[in-house]
Scaffold this motif. Structure first.
Motif, PDB file in Angstrom:
ATOM      1  N   UNK A   1       0.863  -1.188   0.000  1.00 46.35           N
ATOM      2  CA  UNK A   1       0.000   0.000   0.000  1.00 46.35           C
ATOM      3  C   UNK A   1       0.892   1.228   0.000  1.00 46.35           C
ATOM      4  N   UNK A   2       0.264   2.409  -0.048  1.00 38.96           N
ATOM      5  CA  UNK A   2       0.989   3.673   0.054  1.00 38.96           C
ATOM      6  C   UNK A   2       0.440   4.432   1.259  1.00 38.96           C
TER       7      UNK A   2
ATOM      8  N   UNK B   1      -3.392   1.012  -3.452  1.00 47.41           N
ATOM      9  CA  UNK B   1      -3.160   2.457  -3.473  1.00 47.41           C
ATOM     10  C   UNK B   1      -3.031   3.037  -2.084  1.00 47.41           C
ATOM     11  N   UNK B   2      -3.490   4.266  -1.936  1.00 46.54           N
ATOM     12  CA  UNK B   2      -3.353   4.975  -0.664  1.00 46.54           C
ATOM     13  C   UNK B   2      -3.044   6.435  -0.897  1.00 46.54           C
ATOM     14  N   UNK B   3      -1.975   6.925  -0.296  1.00 45.62           N
ATOM     15  CA  UNK B   3      -1.624   8.344  -0.358  1.00 45.62           C
ATOM     16  C   UNK B   3      -0.869   8.629  -1.652  1.00 45.62           C
ATOM     17  N   UNK B   4      -1.441   9.494  -2.475  1.00 48.84           N
ATOM     18  CA  UNK B   4      -0.883   9.784  -3.797  1.00 48.84           C
ATOM     19  C   UNK B   4       0.534  10.347  -3.702  1.00 48.84           C
ATOM     20  N   UNK B   5       0.776  11.226  -2.732  1.00 45.88           N
ATOM     21  CA  UNK B   5       2.081  11.866  -2.612  1.00 45.88           C
ATOM     22  C   UNK B   5       3.218  10.887  -2.411  1.00 45.88           C
ATOM     23  N   UNK B   6       2.945   9.763  -1.731  1.00 39.55           N
ATOM     24  CA  UNK B   6       3.980   8.756  -1.509  1.00 39.55           C
ATOM     25  C   UNK B   6       4.389   8.103  -2.824  1.00 39.55           C
ATOM     26  N   UNK B   7       3.403   7.824  -3.677  1.00 41.88           N
ATOM     27  CA  UNK B   7       3.696   7.233  -4.987  1.00 41.88           C
ATOM     28  C   UNK B   7       4.461   8.214  -5.866  1.00 41.88           C
ATOM     29  N   UNK B   8       4.117   9.493  -5.778  1.00 42.22           N
ATOM     30  CA  UNK B   8       4.811  10.523  -6.560  1.00 42.22           C
ATOM     31  C   UNK B   8       6.268  10.624  -6.132  1.00 42.22           C
ATOM     32  N   UNK B   9       6.516  10.585  -4.833  1.00 43.19           N
ATOM     33  CA  UNK B   9       7.894  10.664  -4.335  1.00 43.19           C
ATOM     34  C   UNK B   9       8.722   9.469  -4.803  1.00 43.19           C
ATOM     35  N   UNK B  10       8.105   8.283  -4.836  1.00 42.80           N
ATOM     36  CA  UNK B  10       8.833   7.108  -5.302  1.00 42.80           C
ATOM     37  C   UNK B  10       9.114   7.217  -6.795  1.00 42.80           C
ATOM     38  N   UNK B  11       8.137   7.692  -7.570  1.00 45.44           N
ATOM     39  CA  UNK B  11       8.358   7.886  -9.006  1.00 45.44           C
ATOM     40  C   UNK B  11       9.522   8.837  -9.253  1.00 45.44           C
TER      41      UNK B  11
ATOM     42  N   UNK C   1      -5.204   2.676  -8.112  1.00 46.75           N
ATOM     43  CA  UNK C   1      -5.050   4.035  -7.625  1.00 46.75           C
ATOM     44  C   UNK C   1      -3.597   4.509  -7.676  1.00 46.75           C
ATOM     45  N   UNK C   2      -2.985   4.763  -6.509  1.00 47.14           N
ATOM     46  CA  UNK C   2      -1.616   5.271  -6.479  1.00 47.14           C
ATOM     47  C   UNK C   2      -0.644   4.316  -7.158  1.00 47.14           C
ATOM     48  N   UNK C   3      -0.921   3.003  -7.102  1.00 46.21           N
ATOM     49  CA  UNK C   3      -0.090   2.038  -7.814  1.00 46.21           C
ATOM     50  C   UNK C   3      -0.124   2.308  -9.313  1.00 46.21           C
ATOM     51  N   UNK C   4      -1.309   2.647  -9.814  1.00 51.33           N
ATOM     52  CA  UNK C   4      -1.464   2.908 -11.238  1.00 51.33           C
ATOM     53  C   UNK C   4      -0.848   4.242 -11.645  1.00 51.33           C
ATOM     54  N   UNK C   5      -0.849   5.205 -10.739  1.00 46.86           N
ATOM     55  CA  UNK C   5      -0.167   6.474 -11.005  1.00 46.86           C
ATOM     56  C   UNK C   5       1.325   6.223 -11.213  1.00 46.86           C
TER      57      UNK C   5
END
Length: 531
Positions: free
Chosen positions: A211-212, A244-254, A300-304
């Protein structure tokens, strides 16, 4: 004197005017408490939903719980908007937020109720329970003054064990036939989103995120730096089952994978202006080979994250079409302690594609989408694994990708549907596999602990034929017959039981170190990453 006489003349008139105004305002407020007088320019009227609720509470034949009725009405209203706008009652809000916060306050054990007894499955290293001396295999007899044997539920035992950090709880335990008393000082217990991070092959790392949450980026960076220190040059990032979860966490990893100021995602809604998120710093892994694993539960955030890496041709996507959730929710806390998670925008990948799958046929149709994919053969047939009526887009290198229904993999791996679903379903439904494995671990812990690490255990431990016969007998007590079980199904069960044994000793990372060597997606990824 003249001023005083004038005041005496006007004072009765002022009192009369104020009295009349008060009567008018009071009359108006009595008729409609939600509508102020025109004197204050308020013209809003009560909505029909509020009028109906008021009438039910005032006139209905039986007693009605207004909170239950109102919550149901709100939730039903939200289902008419989209599948992901959601009302969270005050009684559930803390539990819902807990998963995203990445921690809770408790004692740091995992437990399972087996034969009406609460058994300790694992103890958090360095946590409150380990400090108090709790061990895997302990059985709870009492928590405080409450007896927890017999008719006990997971929710009840969880409420008894959790509490404010710094508070204490006294427990009575059964260990090797002897009663033990342990006083545990509660503390902050992390809920990790990173389940595994290890070198799966020389120079190749494997990281699994479930999850994020608020701590995901921090956990990911710790694992990434550790693996690079061990010589990692290529990475498998596993997002299967990550909702998914928190969008910002996925963005930081990207951002750790993309160079320059590349666009990662942008969001936009009818009442929400377009907002772009770009890479903004030097990433730790901008050049190494990268494979990302996804399946129909990745959302969700995984797909982002996957969409950004695919659009910039930064990663190869292995697996099956992802869930297809491209709606952004914002949480609003309400006055009674409840909360509203309202969809305010859609998110779009750098190429401009929306990942959100259609939901115009209703919630039930939307919720059954994965089942429909299975029935239509999409989970096993690469040709059917596509976005129906999807819009074509181009990646940075000119590769065709599609929007409107999840992320399509670059390499399709079919789901394993060859096993006997009826027998295996019964084993999972009755917790037969986990119960047998737990009892085996407790009675063979010395043997299992003799292995230095999960990798050595994976190579050195094998179930004997006698072990399998004991499992068949154990399953028969749950009225499950395994006579004549195909060899493929037997291998499936024994692999998972071996993974669970490793999990008891080395937690989730041990579990994946045992299962990954036979995982088709992982094997395909390793081939892609070969020099």
């Amino acid at each position: 004197m003249k001023g005083k006489n004038t005041l005496k003349v006007w004072l009765p008139m002022l009192f009369s005017v104020m009295m009349i105004m008060g009567m008018v305002i009071g009359y108006k407020l009595r008729n409609n408490t939600q509508t102020a007088t025109s004197m204050f320019k308020f013209t809003q009227k009560r909505a029909p939903i509020q009028e109906v609720l008021d009438l039910v509470m005032l006139k209905y034949v039986d007693k009605v719980d207004s909170d239950t009725l109102g919550n149901a009405a709100i939730q039903d209203m939200l289902t008419k908007l989209d599948p992901h706008s959601n009302f969270i009652p005050a009684s559930h809000l803390a539990e819902v937020n807990e998963g995203l916060q990445g921690n809770f306050q408790g004692i740091g054990v995992e437990f399972q109720i087996f034969q009406d007894t609460v058994n300790v499955l694992s103890v958090l290293p360095g946590g409150p329970s380990e400090k108090a001396g709790l061990q895997v295999g302990d059985k709870f007899l009492k928590v405080g003054d409450t007896v927890v044997t017999g008719n006990i539920t997971s929710d009840k035992i969880r409420k008894l064990l959790r509490g404010p950090g710094g508070s204490t709880v006294t427990t009575s335990l059964l260990r090797n036939g002897h009663s033990v008393v342990a006083t545990i000082k509660r503390g902050i217990i992390p809920i990790p989103s990173l389940e595994a991070g290890y070198l799966i092959a020389p120079g190749t790392g494997y990281i699994k995120l479930n999850k994020f949450s608020e701590n995901t980026y921090e956990e990911f960076m710790g694992s990434l730096e550790k693996l690079q220190g061990q010589g990692m040059l290529a990475l498998i990032l596993d997002l299967r089952g990550n909702g998914g979860g928190i969008l910002g966490e996925a963005i930081d990893i990207a951002d750790e994978f993309l160079d320059g100021d590349k666009l990662i995602v942008f969001t936009e809604g009818n009442n929400t202006p377009k907002l772009e998120y770009h890479a903004k710093r030097k990433g730790l892994f901008e050049k190494g080979k990268l494979v990302l694993l996804m399946d129909e539960q990745s959302a969700s955030a995984s797909e982002v994250l996957a969409g950004a890496l695919q659009d910039w041709d930064r990663a190869e996507i292995v697996g099956r079409r992802s869930f297809g959730k491209g709606l952004v929710q914002e949480q609003y806390n309400l006055s009674d302690g409840s909360a509203l998670r309202l969809t305010i925008a859609r998110y779009y990948t750098p190429s401009g594609r929306s990942i959100q799958k259609p939901y115009d046929k209703g919630i039930d149709d939307y919720d059954n989408d994965i089942l429909k994919r299975y029935r239509h053969g999409e989970l096993v047939n690469a040709d059917s694994n596509k976005v129906a009526n999807g819009t074509a887009f181009k990646t940075n290198a000119g590769k065709t990708v599609y929007g409107g229904g999840g992320i399509m993999p670059d390499y399709f791996i079919a789901a394993d549907t060859s096993t006997g679903l009826n027998a295996l379903g019964a084993l999972y439904q009755n917790n037969t596999i986990s119960n047998f494995t737990y009892l085996y671990y407790v009675s063979h812990s010395t043997q299992i602990n003799s292995f230095d690490n999960a990798g050595a255990f994976e190579k050195g431990f094998n179930w004997s034929e006698q072990d399998w016969k004991k499992f068949v007998e154990f399953a028969s007590r749950d009225s499950i017959s395994l006579a004549g079980l195909p060899e493929n199904d037997k291998n499936y069960v024994t692999r998972r039981m071996k993974g669970l044994l490793a999990r008891f000793r080395w937690r989730n990372e041990g579990y994946y170190q045992v299962l990954n060597p036979s995982d088709e997606m992982v094997k395909k990824s390793l081939k892609i990453l070969q020099p």
